[in-house]
Design a protein around this motif. Structure first.
Motif, PDB file in Angstrom:
ATOM      1  N   ASP A  54       0.824  -1.209   0.000  1.00  0.00           N
ATOM      2  CA  ASP A  54       0.000   0.000   0.000  1.00  0.00           C
ATOM      3  C   ASP A  54       0.858   1.258   0.000  1.00  0.00           C
ATOM      4  N   GLU A  55       1.917   1.229   0.799  1.00  0.00           N
ATOM      5  CA  GLU A  55       2.832   2.384   0.832  1.00  0.00           C
ATOM      6  C   GLU A  55       3.499   2.604  -0.517  1.00  0.00           C
ATOM      7  N   LEU A  56       3.886   1.513  -1.183  1.00  0.00           N
ATOM      8  CA  LEU A  56       4.564   1.608  -2.471  1.00  0.00           C
ATOM      9  C   LEU A  56       3.589   1.736  -3.639  1.00  0.00           C
ATOM     10  N   GLU A  57       2.322   1.483  -3.350  1.00  0.00           N
ATOM     11  CA  GLU A  57       1.257   1.552  -4.370  1.00  0.00           C
ATOM     12  C   GLU A  57       1.531   0.586  -5.521  1.00  0.00           C
ATOM     13  N   ILE A  58       1.795  -0.672  -5.146  1.00  0.00           N
ATOM     14  CA  ILE A  58       2.043  -1.711  -6.139  1.00  0.00           C
ATOM     15  C   ILE A  58       1.007  -2.818  -5.994  1.00  0.00           C
ATOM     16  N   LYS A  59       0.848  -3.588  -7.056  1.00  0.00           N
ATOM     17  CA  LYS A  59      -0.043  -4.743  -7.035  1.00  0.00           C
ATOM     18  C   LYS A  59       0.802  -6.007  -7.117  1.00  0.00           C
ATOM     19  N   LEU A  60       0.590  -6.943  -6.199  1.00  0.00           N
ATOM     20  CA  LEU A  60       1.363  -8.175  -6.161  1.00  0.00           C
ATOM     21  C   LEU A  60       0.662  -9.300  -6.904  1.00  0.00           C
ATOM     22  N   ILE A  61       1.451 -10.045  -7.668  1.00  0.00           N
ATOM     23  CA  ILE A  61       1.018 -11.256  -8.360  1.00  0.00           C
ATOM     24  C   ILE A  61       2.034 -12.329  -7.980  1.00  0.00           C
ATOM     25  N   VAL A  62       1.618 -13.559  -7.838  1.00  0.00           N
ATOM     26  CA  VAL A  62       2.525 -14.625  -7.413  1.00  0.00           C
ATOM     27  C   VAL A  62       2.576 -15.732  -8.464  1.00  0.00           C
ATOM     28  N   ALA A  63       3.784 -16.242  -8.700  1.00  0.00           N
ATOM     29  CA  ALA A  63       3.963 -17.367  -9.624  1.00  0.00           C
ATOM     30  C   ALA A  63       4.834 -18.434  -8.976  1.00  0.00           C
ATOM     31  N   HIS A  64       4.492 -19.680  -9.227  1.00  0.00           N
ATOM     32  CA  HIS A  64       5.231 -20.821  -8.677  1.00  0.00           C
ATOM     33  C   HIS A  64       5.525 -21.820  -9.784  1.00  0.00           C
ATOM     34  N   VAL A  65       6.743 -22.371  -9.757  1.00  0.00           N
ATOM     35  CA  VAL A  65       7.124 -23.407 -10.720  1.00  0.00           C
ATOM     36  C   VAL A  65       7.354 -24.712  -9.978  1.00  0.00           C
ATOM     37  N   ASN A  66       6.594 -25.724 -10.341  1.00  0.00           N
ATOM     38  CA  ASN A  66       6.765 -27.075  -9.799  1.00  0.00           C
ATOM     39  C   ASN A  66       7.719 -27.811 -10.729  1.00  0.00           C
ATOM     40  N   HIS A  67       8.955 -28.031 -10.263  1.00  0.00           N
ATOM     41  CA  HIS A  67       9.989 -28.645 -11.110  1.00  0.00           C
ATOM     42  C   HIS A  67       9.883 -30.166 -11.192  1.00  0.00           C
ATOM     43  N   LEU A  68       8.964 -30.746 -10.422  1.00  0.00           N
ATOM     44  CA  LEU A  68       8.735 -32.198 -10.430  1.00  0.00           C
ATOM     45  C   LEU A  68       9.986 -32.990 -10.022  1.00  0.00           C
ATOM     46  N   ILE A  69      10.860 -32.377  -9.247  1.00  0.00           N
ATOM     47  CA  ILE A  69      12.109 -33.036  -8.860  1.00  0.00           C
ATOM     48  C   ILE A  69      11.911 -33.951  -7.659  1.00  0.00           C
ATOM     49  N   GLY A  71       8.923 -35.306  -6.469  1.00  0.00           N
ATOM     50  CA  GLY A  71       7.692 -36.087  -6.444  1.00  0.00           C
ATOM     51  C   GLY A  71       6.579 -35.435  -5.643  1.00  0.00           C
ATOM     52  N   VAL A  72       6.061 -36.186  -4.669  1.00  0.00           N
ATOM     53  CA  VAL A  72       4.940 -35.717  -3.852  1.00  0.00           C
ATOM     54  C   VAL A  72       5.293 -34.423  -3.127  1.00  0.00           C
ATOM     55  N   GLU A  73       6.539 -34.293  -2.679  1.00  0.00           N
ATOM     56  CA  GLU A  73       6.946 -33.081  -1.962  1.00  0.00           C
ATOM     57  C   GLU A  73       6.810 -31.846  -2.848  1.00  0.00           C
ATOM     58  N   SER A  74       7.149 -31.977  -4.123  1.00  0.00           N
ATOM     59  CA  SER A  74       7.015 -30.848  -5.051  1.00  0.00           C
ATOM     60  C   SER A  74       5.551 -30.457  -5.211  1.00  0.00           C
ATOM     61  N   ASP A  75       4.673 -31.456  -5.297  1.00  0.00           N
ATOM     62  CA  ASP A  75       3.237 -31.176  -5.400  1.00  0.00           C
ATOM     63  C   ASP A  75       2.724 -30.518  -4.128  1.00  0.00           C
ATOM     64  N   GLU A  76       3.255 -30.927  -2.985  1.00  0.00           N
ATOM     65  CA  GLU A  76       2.847 -30.322  -1.715  1.00  0.00           C
ATOM     66  C   GLU A  76       3.318 -28.875  -1.614  1.00  0.00           C
ATOM     67  N   ASP A  77       4.503 -28.585  -2.162  1.00  0.00           N
ATOM     68  CA  ASP A  77       4.987 -27.199  -2.212  1.00  0.00           C
ATOM     69  C   ASP A  77       3.999 -26.332  -2.993  1.00  0.00           C
ATOM     70  N   GLU A  78       3.602 -26.838  -4.154  1.00  0.00           N
ATOM     71  CA  GLU A  78       2.678 -26.087  -5.006  1.00  0.00           C
ATOM     72  C   GLU A  78       1.349 -25.847  -4.294  1.00  0.00           C
ATOM     73  N   LYS A  79       0.834 -26.867  -3.641  1.00  0.00           N
ATOM     74  CA  LYS A  79      -0.425 -26.742  -2.900  1.00  0.00           C
ATOM     75  C   LYS A  79      -0.282 -25.739  -1.762  1.00  0.00           C
ATOM     76  N   PHE A  80       0.858 -25.793  -1.071  1.00  0.00           N
ATOM     77  CA  PHE A  80       1.110 -24.884   0.052  1.00  0.00           C
ATOM     78  C   PHE A  80       1.068 -23.425  -0.397  1.00  0.00           C
ATOM     79  N   VAL A  81       1.804 -23.083  -1.461  1.00  0.00           N
ATOM     80  CA  VAL A  81       1.845 -21.682  -1.894  1.00  0.00           C
ATOM     81  C   VAL A  81       0.516 -21.254  -2.495  1.00  0.00           C
ATOM     82  N   ARG A  82      -0.171 -22.176  -3.153  1.00  0.00           N
ATOM     83  CA  ARG A  82      -1.483 -21.853  -3.717  1.00  0.00           C
ATOM     84  C   ARG A  82      -2.469 -21.477  -2.589  1.00  0.00           C
ATOM     85  N   ASN A  83      -2.484 -22.287  -1.547  1.00  0.00           N
ATOM     86  CA  ASN A  83      -3.391 -22.023  -0.423  1.00  0.00           C
ATOM     87  C   ASN A  83      -3.014 -20.745   0.319  1.00  0.00           C
ATOM     88  N   TYR A  84      -1.707 -20.512   0.467  1.00  0.00           N
ATOM     89  CA  TYR A  84      -1.242 -19.311   1.164  1.00  0.00           C
ATOM     90  C   TYR A  84      -1.693 -18.056   0.403  1.00  0.00           C
TER      91      TYR A  84
END
Length: 217
Positions: A54-69, A71-84
């Motif tokens: 708000d102070e900087l007057e910017i709009k935030l967008i978030v992107a995540h890359v699942n590298h599939l390195i 396995g399940v942990e990579s998918d859980e990372d993606e789910k975690f950031v998506r939910n956050y």
């Protein structure tokens, strides 16, 4: 701006804000695409920029890359950031890439392959959303990069390290140490994911981080 009870908190906020102003990283109404892995560094960066948006007057967008390195942990990372991001009401974009397959095809290290694929996607989204890309490199990463370049026989350009601003990429945490980031994460109780590939000593950067740098300190 919100008041912070601990000087450890103020250090990160102050350093980020000073670097942003010193390098004129943002203009009012800019879209800022945060590259979010879910690790402590990128989660710290997102939290700081969220508090300053708000102070900087910017709009935030978030992107995540699942590298599939991982396995399940990579998918859980993606789910975690998506939910956050859903909790913060932040626009979120993600993709899956096969970094292992790409590294073999192009005869690259897994680290290099993952980085190329990651930046390719961040660039794609940034063009589509007319956004600046923010990545979470910090002071310790800078030291590792310079030493790694030196060991590979880099010229003076490589020894200068990473710039806070490089074309469309900004590094708001570059003046913050890893310890300062850890302190910030601890005090604010910010959740994050642990990437076990960062402990793989087959990667040169990890050997520098876990073996050489502790000796140098």
């Amino acid at each position: 701006m919100e008041q912070y009870p601990s000087k450890k908190n103020e250090i990160v906020i102050s350093k980020v804000l000073n670097l942003i102003h010193e390098y004129d990283m943002f203009s009012k109404c800019d879209n800022v695409l945060v590259g979010l892995s879910g690790g402590s560094d990128s989660m710290c960066m997102l939290d700081v920029l969220y508090k300053l948006k708000d102070e900087l007057e910017i709009k935030l967008i978030v992107a995540h890359v699942n590298h599939l390195i991982r396995g399940v942990e990579s998918d859980e990372d993606e789910k975690f950031v998506r939910n956050y991001c859903a909790e913060k009401n932040l626009p979120f974009y993600s993709t899956k890439v096969d970094a292992i397959k790409y590294s073999k095809k192009e005869k690259l290290s897994l680290e290099d392959a993952a980085r190329i694929l990651r930046y390719s996607y961040l660039k794609e989204v940034s063009i589509d959303k007319n956004a600046i890309i923010a990545v979470a490199h910090h002071m310790d990463d800078q030291a590792e990069t310079i030493l790694q370049n030196f060991m590979r026989g880099s010229g003076t350009s490589g020894l200068s390290g990473m710039s806070p601003v490089n074309k469309n990429i900004i590094r708001p945490l570059l003046n913050c140490s890893k310890q300062e980031i850890n302190d910030y994460i601890d005090v604010h109780k910010i959740p994050f994911r642990i990437d076990r590939t960062n402990l793989d000593l087959n990667a040169l950067r990890n050997r520098l981080r876990h073996r050489l740098f502790p000796e140098l300190r």
